[in-house]
Design a protein around this motif. Structure first.
Motif, mmCIF file in Angstrom:
data_model
loop_
_atom_site.group_PDB
_atom_site.id
_atom_site.type_symbol
_atom_site.label_atom_id
_atom_site.label_comp_id
_atom_site.label_asym_id
_atom_site.label_seq_id
_atom_site.Cartn_x
_atom_site.Cartn_y
_atom_site.Cartn_z
ATOM 1 N N HIS A 44 -35.836 12.325 56.901
ATOM 2 C CA HIS A 44 -37.060 11.890 56.477
ATOM 3 C C HIS A 44 -37.010 10.716 57.594
ATOM 4 O O HIS A 44 -36.410 10.283 58.315
ATOM 5 N N GLU A 45 -38.564 9.999 57.656
ATOM 6 C CA GLU A 45 -39.113 8.766 58.438
ATOM 7 C C GLU A 45 -38.572 7.923 58.638
ATOM 8 O O GLU A 45 -37.889 7.359 57.310
ATOM 9 N N ARG A 47 -39.611 4.825 57.435
ATOM 10 C CA ARG A 47 -39.981 4.134 56.888
ATOM 11 C C ARG A 47 -39.307 3.782 54.945
ATOM 12 O O ARG A 47 -39.308 3.112 54.148
ATOM 13 N N ILE A 48 -39.228 5.486 54.694
ATOM 14 C CA ILE A 48 -38.019 5.271 53.408
ATOM 15 C C ILE A 48 -36.832 4.086 53.213
ATOM 16 O O ILE A 48 -36.577 3.650 52.350
ATOM 17 N N GLN A 51 -37.942 0.170 53.919
ATOM 18 C CA GLN A 51 -38.488 -0.355 52.870
ATOM 19 C C GLN A 51 -37.529 -0.982 51.345
ATOM 20 O O GLN A 51 -37.859 -1.779 50.825
ATOM 21 N N GLN A 52 -35.922 -0.582 51.486
ATOM 22 C CA GLN A 52 -35.769 -1.317 50.532
ATOM 23 C C GLN A 52 -34.633 -2.282 50.978
ATOM 24 O O GLN A 52 -34.975 -2.518 52.133
ATOM 25 N N PRO A 98 -46.101 -2.653 54.097
ATOM 26 C CA PRO A 98 -47.148 -1.269 54.544
ATOM 27 C C PRO A 98 -47.723 -0.678 55.048
ATOM 28 O O PRO A 98 -49.135 -1.842 55.088
ATOM 29 N N LEU B 57 -48.888 3.755 52.460
ATOM 30 C CA LEU B 57 -47.925 4.630 53.585
ATOM 31 C C LEU B 57 -46.947 4.498 52.726
ATOM 32 O O LEU B 57 -45.956 3.117 53.604
ATOM 33 N N ARG B 58 -46.040 5.205 52.340
ATOM 34 C CA ARG B 58 -45.029 4.675 51.682
ATOM 35 C C ARG B 58 -43.736 5.455 52.849
ATOM 36 O O ARG B 58 -42.626 4.747 52.947
ATOM 37 N N ARG B 61 -43.104 10.950 56.529
ATOM 38 C CA ARG B 61 -42.469 12.576 56.680
ATOM 39 C C ARG B 61 -41.516 12.374 55.769
ATOM 40 O O ARG B 61 -40.450 11.277 56.223
ATOM 41 N N GLN B 148 -40.317 2.582 47.353
ATOM 42 C CA GLN B 148 -40.624 1.403 46.824
ATOM 43 C C GLN B 148 -41.886 1.279 46.813
ATOM 44 O O GLN B 148 -42.758 0.554 46.776
#
Lengths: 115, 399
Positions: A44-45, A47-48, A51-52, A98, B57-58, B61, B148
């Motif tokens: 996964h990228e 961003r996941i 954002q945490q 975001p 955009l969260r 990919r 999130q």
């Protein structure tokens, strides 16, 4: 005169396009950045992760879950990876901001200029 | 009943989009109509995701896109503005010709259906508000892991396709069949478990539970599960499995990751931050009662005078009874007018006109449903951050 607004529009679009928009983000610099890239971004990228906002205990649980799901983390890197994540992405950090996807307006303008 | 109105609405939406080179972008015109003056922020051209229109955009990919609340201004959400939630990667090789839907398990006659077979079955349409169970997760305190989401992992569309019941009746459910499992074609990275969930047979046989092939009258796009998805109306989005490839009738509830520990809620309210034992949880089913303010936007500067406070409200399998608005931080409440467009599982748009004097305000919205459920001041915290439904709030500056 008729074309003035279009020219202004074209100029603004060229300006807006200048910084090439990379669709994915990068993990922050740090000793564990390269290891995190291979362990996490395989599936996964960034961003996941970006954002945490989690405690160290919660990051430990996440890392252990991801190892169970196939993330390759050497046992000797485990604690350093948890530290890297909880240092950068803990509840004291400011909220993640975001990006947006292109909207119809911006896409059409870009296409019109490309023609 | 609503088709003509919806048609007119869609036409006007298309006209708005077609006027791309007119002096004001669509968001400015929409904002002007609603009284808000602050446009949604889109820095630069935005990140190009074909077919998607100005979404938050969260994740790129795999792809997770949130609908900005300012888009909650049409009863049906246009597909390019409909939120996208993927657990994993979308199927890379999936064509209408090669796709098959297998029906097996506790049935008399196993079936393998092609898309042509599915298209021959009687089609039924359901307008459904689809909401991700994790919508609003970022608003829970303490924060919990997961995508999130802000307030916009929710949208409404007219889904159509055959009833699941008609397919199950063709296959003949055996008396032992008590649950119906859906398997999606999500591409699984690493050792992540496949996306499989199940629903009880009663919900599967409900006349509004569909194998949807269309959304707002057009074939499903890839992000929304082409060529077919389950549509389990009024329930959490995860029940409506995308890229459906297998329907299996089971004797008991499916027990894989996405049923347990995933998508479960504490039986008793948990203390914020505490762990909850798996045996003290139950699977999530229907959605909560909830309202969200779509205009004015949070932190907006608004001119004094008449201001339209607008939004949407939904309640899963129940109907919205009323939406109340407070412009004084909750000291007093006024009833909003509900929009005329309605359907059993769809949100109601609402509107309240307020004469605003200069000052700083906390504007709240609170929905009540026909089961008597009221949106709470604080959402019930839970370890995975599901079903956030606290009274909505925006802070605005009138000057």
């Amino acid at each position: 005169m008729l074309f003035a607004p279009l020219l202004a529009l074209a100029a603004s679009v060229v300006f807006a396009q200048k910084p090439a928009v990379k669709p994915t983000e990068d993990l922050p610099l740090g000793a564990m950045q390269a290891k995190a890239n291979t362990a996490c971004l395989e599936c996964h990228e960034a961003r996941i992760i970006l954002q945490q906002r989690l405690s160290k205990a919660a990051w430990t649980k996440e890392v252990d879950k991801m190892i169970k799901w196939g993330a390759v983390v050497d046992a000797s890197d485990h604690d350093a990876l948890v530290d890297y994540l909880s240092t950068n992405f803990n509840p004291d950090q400011p909220a993640y901001s975001p990006s947006r996807t292109a909207n119809e307006e911006s896409s059409k303008r870009v296409n019109a200029v490309r023609k | 009943m609503n088709s003509r109105r919806t048609f007119l609405r869609n036409v006007s939406g298309a006209a708005l989009a077609a006027g791309a080179l007119s002096s004001f972008p669509a968001w400015a015109r929409l904002a002007a109509q609603s009284g808000a003056s602050d446009p949604p922020k889109i820095d630069g051209p935005g990140i190009d995701v074909p077919g998607e229109d100005g979404l938050i955009l969260r994740s790129y990919r795999f792809i997770d896109l949130e609908t900005p609340v300012e888009y909650f201004n049409t009863w049906l959400t246009p597909v390019p503005r409909f939120f996208v939630r993927n657990h994993m990667h979308e199927p890379s090789e999936l064509t209408a010709d090669d796709w098959r839907l297998a029906v097996l398990g506790e049935i008399e006659k196993p079936l393998t259906l092609t898309l042509t077979d599915v298209a021959k079955l009687e089609s039924h349409a359901v307008v459904n508000t689809l909401e991700c169970a994790g919508n609003g997760r970022s608003l829970h305190r303490p924060q919990v892991p997961g995508v999130q989401w802000g307030k916009g992992a929710v949208s409404t569309a007219r889904f159509s396709g055959p009833r699941l019941r008609d397919i199950l009746q063709r296959a003949g459910v055996k008396p032992a069949g008590k649950h119906v499992m859906f398997r999606g074609l999500d591409e699984v990275p690493g050792k992540v478990p496949p996306f499989i969930r199940s629903i009880p047979i009663e919900k599967a046989l409900d006349s509004d539970t569909l194998i949807a092939t269309h959304m707002n009258g057009a074939p499903l796009t890839k992000h929304h599960g082409f060529p077919a998805r389950a549509l389990v109306p009024g329930w959490i989005g995860a029940a409506s499995c995308k890229w459906l490839t297998e329907i299996k009738v089971l004797e008991s509830e499916f027990s894989g990751n996405f049923m347990s520990p995933g998508y479960r809620f504490p039986n008793q309210p948990a203390k914020p931050g505490d762990a909850v034992k798996p045996e003290d949880t139950h699977p999530l089913t229907a959605l909560n009662v909830k309202s969200v303010i779509s205009s004015p936007l949070d932190s907006a500067r608004v001119k004094p005078g008449k201001i339209a406070i607008q939004g949407a409200a939904w309640a899963g399998e129940a109907d919205i009874a009323k939406v109340e608005i407070s412009t004084d931080g909750g000291a007093s409440w006024n009833t909003a007018a509900l929009g005329h467009d309605q359907a059993r599982y769809a949100w109601r748009l609402w509107r309240y006109e307020w004469k605003a004097k200069p000052g700083d305000y906390s504007v709240l919205s609170r929905a009540t449903d026909t089961k008597g459920r009221v949106q709470p001041d604080t959402a019930e915290w839970n370890p995975s951050g599901y079903l956030f439904n606290a009274v909505d709030q925006v802070k605005i500056h009138v000057a």
